[in-house]
Design a protein around this motif. Structure first.
Motif, mmCIF file in Angstrom:
data_model
loop_
_atom_site.group_PDB
_atom_site.id
_atom_site.type_symbol
_atom_site.label_atom_id
_atom_site.label_comp_id
_atom_site.label_asym_id
_atom_site.label_seq_id
_atom_site.Cartn_x
_atom_site.Cartn_y
_atom_site.Cartn_z
ATOM 1 N N MET A 1 120.551 -33.102 -19.547
ATOM 2 C CA MET A 1 121.481 -32.829 -18.467
ATOM 3 C C MET A 1 121.079 -33.594 -17.216
ATOM 4 O O MET A 1 119.904 -33.689 -16.901
ATOM 5 N N ARG A 2 122.103 -34.092 -16.515
ATOM 6 C CA ARG A 2 121.812 -34.873 -15.301
ATOM 7 C C ARG A 2 121.579 -33.938 -14.118
ATOM 8 O O ARG A 2 122.378 -33.029 -13.899
ATOM 9 N N HIS A 8 126.623 -24.828 -14.503
ATOM 10 C CA HIS A 8 127.763 -23.906 -14.477
ATOM 11 C C HIS A 8 128.079 -23.367 -15.875
ATOM 12 O O HIS A 8 127.393 -23.701 -16.857
ATOM 13 N N GLY A 10 130.338 -24.103 -17.922
ATOM 14 C CA GLY A 10 130.625 -25.152 -18.915
ATOM 15 C C GLY A 10 129.343 -25.601 -19.608
ATOM 16 O O GLY A 10 129.308 -25.781 -20.831
ATOM 17 N N HIS A 11 128.290 -25.769 -18.803
ATOM 18 C CA HIS A 11 127.000 -26.143 -19.400
ATOM 19 C C HIS A 11 126.506 -25.054 -20.343
ATOM 20 O O HIS A 11 125.911 -25.337 -21.381
ATOM 21 N N GLY A 14 129.110 -24.851 -23.388
ATOM 22 C CA GLY A 14 129.293 -26.146 -24.044
ATOM 23 C C GLY A 14 128.008 -26.650 -24.683
ATOM 24 O O GLY A 14 128.045 -27.324 -25.712
ATOM 25 N N VAL A 140 125.774 -30.972 -27.490
ATOM 26 C CA VAL A 140 126.480 -31.432 -26.282
ATOM 27 C C VAL A 140 127.904 -30.888 -26.247
ATOM 28 O O VAL A 140 128.396 -30.353 -27.243
ATOM 29 N N GLY A 141 128.562 -31.074 -25.114
ATOM 30 C CA GLY A 141 129.990 -30.787 -24.998
ATOM 31 C C GLY A 141 130.817 -31.935 -25.553
ATOM 32 O O GLY A 141 130.271 -33.004 -25.854
ATOM 33 N N ASP A 143 132.843 -34.103 -24.402
ATOM 34 C CA ASP A 143 132.922 -35.390 -23.688
ATOM 35 C C ASP A 143 131.861 -36.369 -24.179
ATOM 36 O O ASP A 143 131.990 -37.578 -23.970
ATOM 37 N N GLN A 144 130.824 -35.845 -24.839
ATOM 38 C CA GLN A 144 129.712 -36.701 -25.262
ATOM 39 C C GLN A 144 129.877 -37.246 -26.687
ATOM 40 O O GLN A 144 129.063 -38.064 -27.114
ATOM 41 N N PRO A 177 133.691 -26.306 -26.760
ATOM 42 C CA PRO A 177 133.059 -27.586 -26.420
ATOM 43 C C PRO A 177 133.571 -28.184 -25.109
ATOM 44 O O PRO A 177 133.017 -29.175 -24.625
ATOM 45 N N ARG A 178 134.666 -27.603 -24.552
ATOM 46 C CA ARG A 178 135.178 -28.102 -23.259
ATOM 47 C C ARG A 178 135.750 -26.916 -22.499
ATOM 48 O O ARG A 178 136.899 -26.515 -22.724
ATOM 49 N N LEU A 179 134.962 -26.341 -21.625
ATOM 50 C CA LEU A 179 135.418 -25.168 -20.881
ATOM 51 C C LEU A 179 136.232 -25.621 -19.673
ATOM 52 O O LEU A 179 135.769 -26.455 -18.893
ATOM 53 N N LYS A 186 138.861 -29.827 -16.711
ATOM 54 C CA LYS A 186 137.545 -29.546 -17.290
ATOM 55 C C LYS A 186 136.606 -29.028 -16.190
ATOM 56 O O LYS A 186 136.622 -29.559 -15.078
ATOM 57 N N MET A 187 135.828 -27.989 -16.480
ATOM 58 C CA MET A 187 134.879 -27.513 -15.466
ATOM 59 C C MET A 187 133.843 -28.597 -15.218
ATOM 60 O O MET A 187 133.191 -29.080 -16.151
ATOM 61 N N LYS A 189 131.099 -30.320 -11.954
ATOM 62 C CA LYS A 189 130.589 -30.323 -10.576
ATOM 63 C C LYS A 189 131.443 -31.225 -9.698
ATOM 64 O O LYS A 189 131.720 -30.902 -8.557
HETATM 65 P P1 AMP Z 1 126.490 -33.264 -17.415
HETATM 66 O O1 AMP Z 1 126.551 -32.255 -16.330
HETATM 67 O O2 AMP Z 1 127.694 -34.149 -17.428
HETATM 68 O O3 AMP Z 1 125.190 -34.011 -17.435
HETATM 69 O O4 AMP Z 1 126.593 -32.480 -18.806
HETATM 70 C C1 AMP Z 1 125.501 -31.850 -19.440
HETATM 71 C C2 AMP Z 1 125.969 -31.235 -20.747
HETATM 72 O O5 AMP Z 1 126.893 -30.163 -20.517
HETATM 73 C C3 AMP Z 1 126.695 -32.213 -21.669
HETATM 74 O O6 AMP Z 1 126.340 -31.918 -23.001
HETATM 75 C C4 AMP Z 1 128.160 -31.908 -21.435
HETATM 76 O O7 AMP Z 1 128.952 -32.224 -22.550
HETATM 77 C C5 AMP Z 1 128.108 -30.385 -21.215
HETATM 78 N N1 AMP Z 1 129.235 -29.956 -20.357
HETATM 79 C C6 AMP Z 1 129.431 -30.261 -19.048
HETATM 80 N N2 AMP Z 1 130.578 -29.711 -18.594
HETATM 81 C C7 AMP Z 1 131.128 -29.022 -19.644
HETATM 82 C C8 AMP Z 1 132.313 -28.225 -19.816
HETATM 83 N N3 AMP Z 1 133.176 -28.022 -18.814
HETATM 84 N N4 AMP Z 1 132.543 -27.678 -21.046
HETATM 85 C C9 AMP Z 1 131.666 -27.864 -22.062
HETATM 86 N N5 AMP Z 1 130.539 -28.601 -21.964
HETATM 87 C C10 AMP Z 1 130.268 -29.173 -20.780
#
Ligand code: AMP
Length: 321
Positions: A1-2, A8, A10-11, A14, A140-141, A143-144, A177-179, A186-187, A189
């Motif tokens: 995670m970045r 949140h 979603g994390h 997801g 992962v969610g 998007d990945q 997988p996508r909240l 999409k949720m 930040k």
């Molecule tokens: P990120 O904040 O983009 O680095 O995402 C970290 C991880 O959380 C990744 O595996 C994303 O796919 C997952 N993720 C982020 N936002 C969501 C969301 N709204 N629903 C499901 N998974 C999410």
């Protein structure tokens, strides 16, 4: 995670739910992707380390156990950068340009200049992060998923040139997988539509009140749509009382329940889910030095594994002196 902000819901649903579950069966590596944060946040890097600590507290809050899983910081394992460099040699630029998140993010984050090479290389650095641990599954969610498709293509190309070295990684998705966020996008930040794992109960209640529902339903006695309605997606994801959820859905479809009741019950379910997470998160954050030490120690362990992979990689590429 970045480490670009707070984590949140979603994390949680997801990714983190699978992170926690996998600990029982697999040797897990979870990391703070601080170099990935730089691909878009290169102009203001001051908060990255604070977010890293805050995110690690959320992981522990969600149930990740640093005794069982290796938690580490990407930039403390420079082998990732070496492998990324070697993968750059064999990866056509067009493969990266056609990754769907590349153009989507540039369009959505138009206030940021994402014409940098690092942002284009994002999924290739991710490939190095994953394959350096011989990862079978990447939780992962959705998007990945295209990123991991690219990873598998790059691994196959590497194997064609240099022989078998890596495992082809597969994504592992949760049932959500996508909240969606409060506004039904999409949720995320970057959209400001999140409920954070650290939000106090009253903030959760307030945010749920603002949530998007069925826009065609102007009064409580008008039949509403449940499918695709974020309030019910949340009930399905967070409310363990299945009878209550089915009752609310039936009455919603019949125009026999108000949004206030649906949302009040949702906020209660969310707070019940978040209470233990908030508690563990706060306990972890009360000892930031211990969190930092845990991540540094985890990075040392991760580096040991990554270094062994790089030995194999250098042999395969015939860079042995
Ligand atoms: P990120 O904040 O983009 O680095 O995402 C970290 C991880 O959380 C990744 O595996 C994303 O796919 C997952 N993720 C982020 N936002 C969501 C969301 N709204 N629903 C499901 N998974 C999410």
């Amino acid at each position: 995670m970045r480490p670009t902000g707070r984590l949140h819901l979603g994390h949680l649903v997801g990714a983190l739910d699978n992170w926690t579950r996998l600990q029982d069966e697999y040797d897990c590596f979870y990391f703070v992707a601080d170099w990935h944060a730089l691909t878009s946040e290169y102009a203001s890097t001051g908060d990255i380390t604070a977010h890293a600590i805050d995110n690690a507290a959320d992981w522990i809050g969600a149930g990740i156990d640093p005794e069982r899983s290796t938690l580490f910081i990407q930039s403390l394992v420079p082998e990732h950068a070496e492998l990324y460099l070697l993968l750059q040699m064999i990866t056509p630029v067009s493969w990266l340009e056609r990754v769907p998140t590349y153009k989507e993010q540039i369009a959505q984050l138009s206030e940021k200049d994402l014409s940098n090479l690092g942002f284009l290389g994002y999924p290739l650095l991710q490939t190095a992060d994953v394959v350096i641990y011989d990862a079978n599954f990447v939780p992962v969610g959705d998007d990945q998923v295209p990123h991991l498709e690219l990873s598998r293509e790059v691994v196959r190309r590497f194997h064609n040139f240099y022989g078998e070295v890596f495992v082809e990684p597969q994504p592992l998705l949760t049932p959500t997988p996508r909240l969606p966020g409060l506004d039904n996008r999409k949720m995320s930040k970057s959209y400001g539509n999140t409920i954070d794992l650290g939000d106090p109960p009253d903030v959760v209640v307030k945010k749920v009140r603002q949530m998007y529902t069925d826009p065609k339903r102007v009064r409580a006695d008008v039949p509403g749509t449940v499918e695709g309605n974020p309030v019910f997606i949340y009930h399905d994801a967070f409310n363990p009382n299945r009878d209550e959820v089915e009752d609310l859905k039936t009455r919603y479809r019949a125009g026999k329940v108000g949004d206030v009741e649906v949302k009040t019950k949702l906020a209660a379910a969310l707070n019940a889910r978040l209470d233990p997470i908030r508690e563990r998160r706060a306990a972890a954050l009360a000892r930031p030095g211990a969190l930092r030490e845990m991540l540094v120690e985890g990075s040392r362990r991760a580096r040991h594994t990554a270094a062994a992979t790089m030995d194999r990689v250098r042999d395969a590429v015939k860079l042995r002196y």
